[in-house]
Each structure stands twice: as C-alpha cells, then as structure tokens.
Design an enzyme around this catalytic site. Structure first.
Site, PDB file in Angstrom:
ATOM      1  CB  SER A   9      -0.932  -0.017   1.212  1.00 57.37           C
ATOM      2  OG  SER A   9      -0.199  -0.191   2.402  1.00 57.37           O
ATOM      3  CD  GLU A  11       1.546   8.583   4.759  1.00 53.74           C
ATOM      4  OE1 GLU A  11       1.223   7.924   5.754  1.00 53.74           O
ATOM      5  OE2 GLU A  11       2.394   9.502   4.780  1.00 53.74           O
ATOM      6  CB  THR A  42      -1.113  12.537   5.204  1.00 57.23           C
ATOM      7  OG1 THR A  42      -0.701  13.553   4.295  1.00 57.23           O
ATOM      8  CG2 THR A  42      -0.213  11.333   5.089  1.00 57.23           C
ATOM      9  CE1 TYR A  43      -8.731  16.113   7.326  1.00 52.31           C
ATOM     10  CE2 TYR A  43      -7.906  16.598   9.513  1.00 52.31           C
ATOM     11  CZ  TYR A  43      -8.874  16.725   8.548  1.00 52.31           C
ATOM     12  OH  TYR A  43      -9.999  17.463   8.814  1.00 52.31           O
ATOM     13  CB  ALA A  45       0.048  19.209  11.813  1.00 51.46           C
ATOM     14  CG  HIS A  71      -3.920   9.466   6.727  1.00 53.89           C
ATOM     15  ND1 HIS A  71      -2.664   9.402   7.299  1.00 53.89           N
ATOM     16  CD2 HIS A  71      -3.941   8.511   5.781  1.00 53.89           C
ATOM     17  CE1 HIS A  71      -1.962   8.445   6.718  1.00 53.89           C
ATOM     18  NE2 HIS A  71      -2.713   7.891   5.780  1.00 53.89           N
ATOM     19  N   GLY A 102      -3.236  12.832  15.720  1.00 52.51           N
ATOM     20  CA  GLY A 102      -2.606  14.004  15.122  1.00 52.51           C
ATOM     21  C   GLY A 102      -1.642  14.648  16.097  1.00 52.51           C
ATOM     22  CG  ASP A 103       2.119  14.877  15.940  1.00 51.20           C
ATOM     23  OD1 ASP A 103       2.006  14.340  17.057  1.00 51.20           O
ATOM     24  OD2 ASP A 103       2.692  14.339  14.980  1.00 51.20           O
ATOM     25  CD  GLN A 208      12.949  17.309   3.016  1.00 50.03           C
ATOM     26  OE1 GLN A 208      12.313  16.316   2.665  1.00 50.03           O
ATOM     27  NE2 GLN A 208      12.964  18.440   2.334  1.00 50.03           N
ATOM     28  CG  PHE A 212       9.565  13.894   9.689  1.00 49.61           C
ATOM     29  CD1 PHE A 212       8.660  14.933   9.867  1.00 49.61           C
ATOM     30  CD2 PHE A 212       9.109  12.591   9.753  1.00 49.61           C
ATOM     31  CE1 PHE A 212       7.319  14.670  10.098  1.00 49.61           C
ATOM     32  CE2 PHE A 212       7.768  12.310   9.979  1.00 49.61           C
ATOM     33  CZ  PHE A 212       6.870  13.352  10.145  1.00 49.61           C
ATOM     34  CG  HIS A 261       1.572   1.968   4.522  1.00 50.38           C
ATOM     35  ND1 HIS A 261       0.448   2.039   3.732  1.00 50.38           N
ATOM     36  CD2 HIS A 261       1.754   3.216   5.024  1.00 50.38           C
ATOM     37  CE1 HIS A 261      -0.043   3.282   3.761  1.00 50.38           C
ATOM     38  NE2 HIS A 261       0.747   4.014   4.527  1.00 50.38           N
TER      39      HIS A 261
HETATM   40  P1  FAD Z   1      -3.145   8.080  20.041  1.00 50.00           P
HETATM   41  O1  FAD Z   1      -3.369   6.647  19.771  1.00 50.00           O
HETATM   42  O2  FAD Z   1      -4.292   8.898  20.480  1.00 50.00           O
HETATM   43  O3  FAD Z   1      -1.946   8.211  21.076  1.00 50.00           O
HETATM   44  C1  FAD Z   1      -1.364   9.468  21.361  1.00 50.00           C
HETATM   45  C2  FAD Z   1      -0.638   9.428  22.678  1.00 50.00           C
HETATM   46  O4  FAD Z   1      -1.579   9.345  23.745  1.00 50.00           O
HETATM   47  C3  FAD Z   1       0.293   8.231  22.853  1.00 50.00           C
HETATM   48  O5  FAD Z   1       1.384   8.624  23.641  1.00 50.00           O
HETATM   49  C4  FAD Z   1      -0.573   7.228  23.553  1.00 50.00           C
HETATM   50  O6  FAD Z   1       0.197   6.290  24.270  1.00 50.00           O
HETATM   51  C5  FAD Z   1      -1.412   8.148  24.461  1.00 50.00           C
HETATM   52  N1  FAD Z   1      -2.769   7.634  24.729  1.00 50.00           N
HETATM   53  C6  FAD Z   1      -3.594   7.019  23.850  1.00 50.00           C
HETATM   54  N2  FAD Z   1      -4.773   6.733  24.457  1.00 50.00           N
HETATM   55  C7  FAD Z   1      -4.677   7.203  25.725  1.00 50.00           C
HETATM   56  C8  FAD Z   1      -5.556   7.209  26.843  1.00 50.00           C
HETATM   57  N3  FAD Z   1      -6.778   6.662  26.778  1.00 50.00           N
HETATM   58  N4  FAD Z   1      -5.129   7.773  28.012  1.00 50.00           N
HETATM   59  C9  FAD Z   1      -3.894   8.316  28.105  1.00 50.00           C
HETATM   60  N5  FAD Z   1      -3.007   8.332  27.067  1.00 50.00           N
HETATM   61  C10 FAD Z   1      -3.397   7.780  25.907  1.00 50.00           C
HETATM   62  N6  FAD Z   1      -0.460  12.899  11.807  1.00 50.00           N
HETATM   63  C11 FAD Z   1      -1.217  13.812  11.158  1.00 50.00           C
HETATM   64  O7  FAD Z   1      -1.387  14.941  11.643  1.00 50.00           O
HETATM   65  N7  FAD Z   1      -1.814  13.512   9.947  1.00 50.00           N
HETATM   66  C12 FAD Z   1      -1.665  12.301   9.363  1.00 50.00           C
HETATM   67  O8  FAD Z   1      -2.210  12.068   8.282  1.00 50.00           O
HETATM   68  C13 FAD Z   1      -0.872  11.322  10.014  1.00 50.00           C
HETATM   69  N8  FAD Z   1      -0.709  10.067   9.504  1.00 50.00           N
HETATM   70  C14 FAD Z   1      -0.005   9.127  10.197  1.00 50.00           C
HETATM   71  C15 FAD Z   1       0.073   7.816   9.697  1.00 50.00           C
HETATM   72  C16 FAD Z   1       0.788   6.831  10.377  1.00 50.00           C
HETATM   73  C17 FAD Z   1       0.831   5.430   9.826  1.00 50.00           C
HETATM   74  C18 FAD Z   1       1.473   7.165  11.583  1.00 50.00           C
HETATM   75  C19 FAD Z   1       2.293   6.120  12.302  1.00 50.00           C
HETATM   76  C20 FAD Z   1       1.395   8.454  12.099  1.00 50.00           C
HETATM   77  C21 FAD Z   1       0.651   9.439  11.427  1.00 50.00           C
HETATM   78  N9  FAD Z   1       0.499  10.732  11.940  1.00 50.00           N
HETATM   79  C22 FAD Z   1      -0.262  11.661  11.263  1.00 50.00           C
HETATM   80  C23 FAD Z   1       1.164  11.117  13.189  1.00 50.00           C
HETATM   81  C24 FAD Z   1       0.258  10.903  14.427  1.00 50.00           C
HETATM   82  O9  FAD Z   1      -0.871  11.727  14.357  1.00 50.00           O
HETATM   83  C25 FAD Z   1       1.101  11.235  15.645  1.00 50.00           C
HETATM   84  O10 FAD Z   1       2.144  10.309  15.789  1.00 50.00           O
HETATM   85  C26 FAD Z   1       0.335  11.417  16.949  1.00 50.00           C
HETATM   86  O11 FAD Z   1       1.220  12.016  17.905  1.00 50.00           O
HETATM   87  C27 FAD Z   1      -0.149  10.122  17.565  1.00 50.00           C
HETATM   88  O12 FAD Z   1      -1.234   9.649  16.880  1.00 50.00           O
HETATM   89  P2  FAD Z   1      -2.003   8.312  17.373  1.00 50.00           P
HETATM   90  O13 FAD Z   1      -3.136   8.138  16.460  1.00 50.00           O
HETATM   91  O14 FAD Z   1      -1.050   7.204  17.572  1.00 50.00           O
HETATM   92  O15 FAD Z   1      -2.514   8.841  18.785  1.00 50.00           O
END
Ligand code: FAD
Length: 283
Positions: A9, A11, A42-43, A45, A71, A102-103, A208, A212, A261
């Site tokens: 797949s 991205e 992707t979506y 930040a 995303h 998201g971040d 880069q 990153f 992926h």
């Molecule tokens: P979560 O699963 O919500 O976790 C975030 C943090 O909170 C972690 O430290 C986790 O341990 C903690 N946590 C989770 N649940 C709880 C809870 N119930 N209580 C307390 N703590 C908790 N970012 C973008 O902005 N756009 C994109 O399109 C994008 N695509 C991505 C695609 C992939 C394959 C990956 C690996 C990352 C991508 N990211 C993207 C980055 C991602 O949004 C960040 O890494 C973000 O910081 C974490 O996202 P997550 O969905 O894992 O968050």
C-alpha cells in the site's frame, strides 16, 4: 527470491500548489499499475489540509481504480466537525479511514485536545464506527510513541483502538528491522492479532529524514548516516535509498511479514524501483 510477494500500500500527502498536484498525480498514475491494496492520503497537522485531503481522495475515487484510505485526525476540531468530515467521506464512497490523534499545530509544544473534541485516536475510532462501518487503520510505534511513558502503556492504548473497531495498524517508519520485530513480539504477547503493517520510508532526502525523525521519535542509526555520507550526486543518493529500503523489505519478508506500506512522499521513482526489486511489477 526466497520470500513470498507482499501485499503493498502507498501513502501520499495532499498537494499545496498546482505544481505539487501535477507531481502527485504523476506519482499516483505511475504507481497505480502496481495494484496496491489501498492508497492513503494524509491529513495535515491542525486539520489544515481538510479540503485538500478530501479533494485528493475524491479524485482518486473518480479517476483511478485504486481504493483510497483517508487519514483523519482529532486535532483542532470538535467531535461534530470531525464527524461531518467522516460523513462527507462516507457519502463520497470512502470506506477506509486511517484514524489518528494528530500532532499539535506547528509552534505548539504539547498536545491539547479540543475542548469538545476527540481526545485520543481510540475515541475517534469509536466515533467513526458510529457513523459508518468504515474499515479503520490506526498508527503504531515500534520505538513507542514519544509521549508514552512505556511500551506497555502504548500497547494498552493500541488495544483500545482495536477494541473500538480498528482492524489494521500501520507503523511509524523505522530503519532497524530488529526494532519492528521486537515490537511485534510485544504486541503478539499482549494478545493483539490484527496485522501490524511496517511503514517503509525510502530515504529520498537524508537531511530531511534526520530532521523529521527527531520530531516523530524514530531513530536514525549510525549505519544509515554512513551510507549517505559523502554522496552528493542525486542519482547515487536515489540508488542508495532504493538499496537500503530493498534490503529492509527483504529482511522483513524473510521474517514472515506479508504487507508493506510505503511512505512515498509523492514520489513514484524510489517506490517503483523497490517494488521491482521485490518482483512486484506493473500488470
Ligand atoms: P493516540 O493513539 O491517540 O496516542 C497518542 C498518545 O496518547 C500516545 O502517547 C498514547 O500512548 C497516548 N494515549 C492514547 N490513548 C490514551 C488514553 N486513553 N489515556 C492516556 N493516554 C493515551 N499525523 C497527522 O497529523 N496527519 C496524518 O495524516 C498522520 N498520519 C499518520 C500515519 C501513520 C501510519 C502514523 C504512524 C502516524 C501518522 N500521523 C499523522 C502522526 C500521528 O498523528 C502522531 O504520531 C500522533 O502524535 C499520535 O497519533 P495516534 O493516532 O497514535 O494517537
């Protein structure tokens, strides 16, 4: 070849200009004949690419035979706003979402959920499932998420995403195969059975990637730096990027991985060459 041909797949990210749009579509058209299982978009930040992500995903549906995965993040939007984006996707025929927290937007250090928003991706997954029976992929982190206090906590949260309805995890990129294999061991020991698909980043631009990686918590090993050290010619850099990724993919496949992926960064050349090296060619 002593490993099976993987499912792949790709991205992509939504383009910011007409020039970038042309580049993206050249890449999509070049990679389409490799028959990926899906392509994800992707979506940005802060939700800043909402329109562009939607436009790209819609164009993929209208103009290709590819299955898009959109995303979607929780950042800077209320639940209702996020739900509306998801309803629009459903109406447009999108059936696969990569659900992420998201971040924080650039310049903001700590993540703060929107007061009326989804706090974590597990909450987003549950919300999406209330809207439609989307296929849902989520993120996983072989080196653990940078904000997580432990691997155990991270894996517990991954379980919550699965309990909420996610059926696939895609990993952050990594360069040492061993990191992924150790993570998979932990995940399987925790009783998680869904596919955890390794994310492969062809190193098109080493500088880069270093920048990153510092932000997303992926380590850049010394051996990788050494491979790119002193390479100035773009063709030589590209050849090295393909060679490194190919070696990584082969090592993963030999260990029983079945899906890969690719983070294409909207470039077809490196991913095409890597796939060719894995005997995946245009049909
Ligand atoms: P979560 O699963 O919500 O976790 C975030 C943090 O909170 C972690 O430290 C986790 O341990 C903690 N946590 C989770 N649940 C709880 C809870 N119930 N209580 C307390 N703590 C908790 N970012 C973008 O902005 N756009 C994109 O399109 C994008 N695509 C991505 C695609 C992939 C394959 C990956 C690996 C990352 C991508 N990211 C993207 C980055 C991602 O949004 C960040 O890494 C973000 O910081 C974490 O996202 P997550 O969905 O894992 O968050």
């Amino acid at each position: 070849m002593n490993h099976p041909t993987p499912r792949i797949s790709f991205e992509f990210f939504p383009p910011k200009s007409t020039e970038m749009e042309t580049k993206l579509w050249d890449a999509i058209k070049a990679l389409e004949p490799l028959h990926p299982a899906f392509v994800s978009v992707t979506y940005g930040a802060g939700g800043g690419t909402r329109e562009r992500t939607h436009h790209t995903v819609k164009r993929i549906i209208q103009e290709t035979a590819l299955k898009p995965a959109a995303h979607l993040t929780c950042v800077a939007a209320s639940r209702e706003e996020v739900d509306q984006v998801a309803r629009d996707y459903w109406a447009a025929g999108v059936r696969h979402i990569v659900a992420l927290r998201g971040d924080p937007p650039q310049g903001i250090a700590n993540y703060m959920p929107h007061p009326e928003g989804y706090r974590y991706s597990s909450e987003l997954v549950a919300g999406l499932k209330r809207i439609g029976n989307f296929e849902i992929s989520v993120a996983a982190f072989p080196e653990k998420h940078p904000e997580s206090k432990s691997f155990e906590a991270d894996i517990d949260y991954l379980k919550q995403k699965i309990d909420a309805g996610a059926t696939r995890a895609i990993t952050q990129y990594f360069f040492d195969t061993e990191l992924y294999l150790r993570f998979i061991d932990r995940v399987r020991k925790a009783g998680i059975a869904i596919p955890v698909v390794p994310g492969i980043l062809p190193v098109g631009n080493f500088t880069q990637v270093v920048k990153f990686s510092a932000m997303c918590g992926a380590s850049v090993p010394q051996w990788l730096a050494q491979k790119f050290e002193g390479l100035a010619d773009p063709a030589a850099k590209n050849a090295m990027a393909v060679s490194v990724a190919l070696e990584q993919c082969r090592a993963l496949l030999t260990q029983g991985v079945t899906d890969l992926h690719f983070y294409t960064l909207n470039r077809a050349d490196l991913t095409t060459a890597i796939c060719k090296g894995l005997s995946i060619t245009s049909k």
